[in-house]
Design a protein around this motif. Structure first.
Motif, mmCIF file in Angstrom:
data_model
loop_
_atom_site.group_PDB
_atom_site.id
_atom_site.type_symbol
_atom_site.label_atom_id
_atom_site.label_comp_id
_atom_site.label_asym_id
_atom_site.label_seq_id
_atom_site.Cartn_x
_atom_site.Cartn_y
_atom_site.Cartn_z
ATOM 1 N N ARG A 68 0.740 -1.084 0.174
ATOM 2 C CA ARG A 68 0.090 -0.034 0.131
ATOM 3 C C ARG A 68 0.981 1.365 -0.016
ATOM 4 O O ARG A 68 0.283 2.198 -0.574
ATOM 5 N N SER A 69 2.005 1.171 0.723
ATOM 6 C CA SER A 69 2.951 2.390 0.854
ATOM 7 C C SER A 69 3.434 2.856 -0.432
ATOM 8 O O SER A 69 3.563 4.165 -0.709
ATOM 9 N N TYR A 70 3.217 2.075 -1.643
ATOM 10 C CA TYR A 70 3.784 2.609 -3.074
ATOM 11 C C TYR A 70 2.634 3.475 -3.575
ATOM 12 O O TYR A 70 3.067 3.892 -4.549
ATOM 13 N N GLY A 71 1.603 3.420 -3.412
ATOM 14 C CA GLY A 71 0.250 4.072 -3.924
ATOM 15 C C GLY A 71 -0.007 3.389 -5.254
ATOM 16 O O GLY A 71 -0.677 4.376 -6.088
ATOM 17 N N ALA A 72 0.445 2.332 -5.688
ATOM 18 C CA ALA A 72 0.122 1.626 -7.208
ATOM 19 C C ALA A 72 -1.134 0.905 -6.752
ATOM 20 O O ALA A 72 -1.623 0.398 -5.517
ATOM 21 N N THR A 73 -2.031 0.772 -7.814
ATOM 22 C CA THR A 73 -3.253 0.071 -7.797
ATOM 23 C C THR A 73 -3.070 -1.471 -8.269
ATOM 24 O O THR A 73 -3.755 -2.477 -8.085
ATOM 25 N N HIS A 74 -2.081 -1.723 -9.016
ATOM 26 C CA HIS A 74 -1.668 -3.121 -9.519
ATOM 27 C C HIS A 74 -0.533 -3.802 -8.519
ATOM 28 O O HIS A 74 0.552 -3.017 -8.219
ATOM 29 N N VAL A 75 -0.984 -5.020 -8.206
ATOM 30 C CA VAL A 75 0.093 -5.718 -7.465
ATOM 31 C C VAL A 75 0.175 -7.189 -7.988
ATOM 32 O O VAL A 75 -0.826 -7.585 -8.223
ATOM 33 N N CYS A 76 1.494 -7.598 -8.208
ATOM 34 C CA CYS A 76 1.769 -9.027 -8.967
ATOM 35 C C CYS A 76 2.721 -9.780 -7.980
ATOM 36 O O CYS A 76 3.737 -9.483 -7.325
ATOM 37 N N VAL A 77 1.963 -10.958 -7.342
ATOM 38 C CA VAL A 77 2.732 -11.828 -6.420
ATOM 39 C C VAL A 77 3.290 -12.724 -7.479
ATOM 40 O O VAL A 77 2.763 -13.554 -8.111
ATOM 41 N N THR A 78 4.709 -13.048 -7.134
ATOM 42 C CA THR A 78 5.481 -13.847 -7.940
ATOM 43 C C THR A 78 6.530 -14.540 -7.308
ATOM 44 O O THR A 78 6.394 -14.625 -6.175
ATOM 45 N N GLY A 79 7.329 -15.245 -7.948
ATOM 46 C CA GLY A 79 8.567 -15.968 -7.354
ATOM 47 C C GLY A 79 10.042 -15.940 -8.021
ATOM 48 O O GLY A 79 9.920 -15.178 -8.848
ATOM 49 N N GLY A 80 10.593 -17.021 -7.942
ATOM 50 C CA GLY A 80 10.195 -18.186 -7.529
ATOM 51 C C GLY A 80 9.017 -18.850 -7.911
ATOM 52 O O GLY A 80 8.380 -18.506 -9.027
ATOM 53 N N GLU A 81 8.484 -19.727 -7.037
ATOM 54 C CA GLU A 81 6.978 -20.334 -7.333
ATOM 55 C C GLU A 81 6.059 -19.801 -6.025
ATOM 56 O O GLU A 81 6.495 -20.368 -5.048
ATOM 57 N N PRO A 82 5.548 -18.892 -6.227
ATOM 58 C CA PRO A 82 4.733 -18.274 -5.047
ATOM 59 C C PRO A 82 3.672 -19.373 -4.361
ATOM 60 O O PRO A 82 3.543 -19.466 -3.067
ATOM 61 N N LEU A 83 3.222 -20.219 -5.091
ATOM 62 C CA LEU A 83 2.155 -21.101 -4.585
ATOM 63 C C LEU A 83 2.950 -22.177 -3.714
ATOM 64 O O LEU A 83 2.324 -23.211 -3.216
ATOM 65 N N ALA A 84 4.314 -22.402 -3.668
ATOM 66 C CA ALA A 84 4.809 -23.261 -2.948
ATOM 67 C C ALA A 84 5.068 -22.947 -1.503
ATOM 68 O O ALA A 84 5.106 -23.776 -0.678
ATOM 69 N N GLN A 85 4.383 -21.577 -1.241
ATOM 70 C CA GLN A 85 4.233 -21.455 0.327
ATOM 71 C C GLN A 85 2.581 -21.290 0.541
ATOM 72 O O GLN A 85 1.978 -20.416 -0.211
ATOM 73 N N PRO A 86 2.043 -22.128 1.135
ATOM 74 C CA PRO A 86 0.612 -22.138 1.294
ATOM 75 C C PRO A 86 -0.091 -20.804 1.527
ATOM 76 O O PRO A 86 -1.143 -20.608 1.352
ATOM 77 N N ASN A 87 0.800 -19.904 2.529
ATOM 78 C CA ASN A 87 0.054 -18.614 2.966
ATOM 79 C C ASN A 87 -0.095 -17.881 1.905
ATOM 80 O O ASN A 87 -0.590 -16.824 1.956
ATOM 81 N N CYS A 88 0.721 -17.999 0.539
ATOM 82 C CA CYS A 88 0.244 -17.402 -0.567
ATOM 83 C C CYS A 88 -1.113 -17.092 -0.701
ATOM 84 O O CYS A 88 -1.699 -16.019 -1.376
ATOM 85 N N LEU A 89 -1.633 -18.113 -0.518
ATOM 86 C CA LEU A 89 -3.257 -18.168 -0.831
ATOM 87 C C LEU A 89 -3.898 -16.661 -0.189
ATOM 88 O O LEU A 89 -4.816 -16.247 -0.306
ATOM 89 N N LYS A 90 -3.723 -16.593 1.244
ATOM 90 C CA LYS A 90 -3.951 -15.812 2.177
ATOM 91 C C LYS A 90 -3.811 -14.600 1.620
ATOM 92 O O LYS A 90 -4.337 -13.543 1.920
ATOM 93 N N LEU A 91 -2.503 -14.194 1.295
ATOM 94 C CA LEU A 91 -1.790 -13.086 0.722
ATOM 95 C C LEU A 91 -2.782 -12.608 -0.270
ATOM 96 O O LEU A 91 -3.125 -11.274 -0.455
ATOM 97 N N LEU A 92 -3.176 -13.463 -1.333
ATOM 98 C CA LEU A 92 -3.889 -13.051 -2.388
ATOM 99 C C LEU A 92 -5.168 -12.396 -2.202
ATOM 100 O O LEU A 92 -5.594 -11.636 -2.627
ATOM 101 N N ALA A 93 -5.818 -13.088 -1.222
ATOM 102 C CA ALA A 93 -7.166 -12.885 -0.863
ATOM 103 C C ALA A 93 -7.105 -11.522 -0.262
ATOM 104 O O ALA A 93 -8.096 -10.813 -0.324
ATOM 105 N N ARG A 94 -6.104 -11.468 0.767
ATOM 106 C CA ARG A 94 -5.990 -9.958 1.395
ATOM 107 C C ARG A 94 -5.624 -8.767 0.597
ATOM 108 O O ARG A 94 -6.432 -7.616 0.617
ATOM 109 N N LEU A 95 -5.120 -9.275 -0.465
ATOM 110 C CA LEU A 95 -4.753 -7.962 -1.308
ATOM 111 C C LEU A 95 -5.928 -7.596 -2.299
ATOM 112 O O LEU A 95 -6.304 -6.550 -2.523
ATOM 113 N N CYS A 96 -6.841 -8.813 -2.712
ATOM 114 C CA CYS A 96 -8.038 -8.505 -3.072
ATOM 115 C C CYS A 96 -8.925 -7.736 -2.427
ATOM 116 O O CYS A 96 -9.778 -6.940 -2.957
ATOM 117 N N ASP A 97 -8.977 -8.010 -1.143
ATOM 118 C CA ASP A 97 -9.987 -7.497 -0.120
ATOM 119 C C ASP A 97 -9.690 -5.876 -0.141
ATOM 120 O O ASP A 97 -10.605 -5.091 0.228
#
Length: 220
Positions: A68-97
């Motif tokens: 949020r501190s960057y003031g951008a409207t777009h965010v990309c979660v990447t890696g590596g392979e981000p889905l290798a960490q199960p909590n990635c799913l929680k982060l994606l949902a929170r960013l959408c929220d």
């Protein structure tokens, strides 16, 4: 001591940075990238090997605050392979929220079914030239929607011919948008463009904009 609840709300993050999105449908938009640590694949052309192991643990709320501190409207979660960490799913949902326009860049080797439906999923199809084609998770194809994208990184003419046949075999053009990208310093962008035009292939050619602008530099 970190309690159990706090520990389950963490992710190991390699870097968070602000740049222009270089690929897929959001290309050109100022975007905050959250690069997570770790990947079970070893593609021969990988340009983020530095993310395989290096990274620090962050609570999900801290990651969202940083984004949020960057003031951008777009965010990309990447890696590596981000889905290798199960909590990635929680982060994606929170960013959408938080009403960000959220995209996920994933290798295609892991199940994309649990990803929040508000996320635009950019899913790789690994070609033989990647040396990881055996890791393609065919079951993911049935889950694709028009908001998702399949990305083929083309390493050679043989890769291109394989990808063209793969598209037809699995009927992928009817499932989502298809991206063909030349592997950096392996295939001439002009050659790939000519092949696509000659075959009238229903795909979108793309260059990695960030590499055109800044070269192969981490954090860009």
């Amino acid at each position: 001591m970190i309690d159990a609840v706090t520990k389950t709300e963490r992710l190991r993050v390699n870097e968070i940075f602000h740049s222009l999105q270089g690929e897929a449908d959001a290309v050109g938009y100022p975007t905050v990238f959250v690069r997570l640590t770790g990947c079970p694949l070893r593609c021969q052309y990988c340009d983020t090997e530095y993310a395989f192991h290096a990274g620090d643990w962050f609570e999900l709320d801290a990651i969202v605050d940083k984004v949020r501190s960057y003031g951008a409207t777009h965010v990309c979660v990447t890696g590596g392979e981000p889905l290798a960490q199960p909590n990635c799913l929680k982060l994606l949902a929170r960013l959408c929220d938080q009403e960000f326009a959220v995209s996920l860049e994933t290798s295609g080797a892991l199940d994309i079914a649990p990803v929040d439906p508000r996320v635009s999923r950019v899913v790789d199809v690994k070609t033989p030239g990647s040396r990881e084609a055996a890791r393609n998770r065919i079951e993911n194809f049935a889950l694709l929607t028009p908001r998702d994208q399949l990305k083929f990184v083309i390493c050679s003419r043989e890769d291109y011919d394989w990808s063209k046949a793969f598209l037809q075999e699995h009927g992928l053009s009817a499932r989502s948008r298809i991206l063909f990208s030349p592997s950096y310093n392996e295939v001439s962008p002009t050659a790939l463009a000519d092949w696509i035009l000659a075959d009238r292939l229903p795909v979108r050619f793309q260059l990695q904009l960030h590499k055109v602008l800044w070269g192969d530099v981490p954090g860009k």
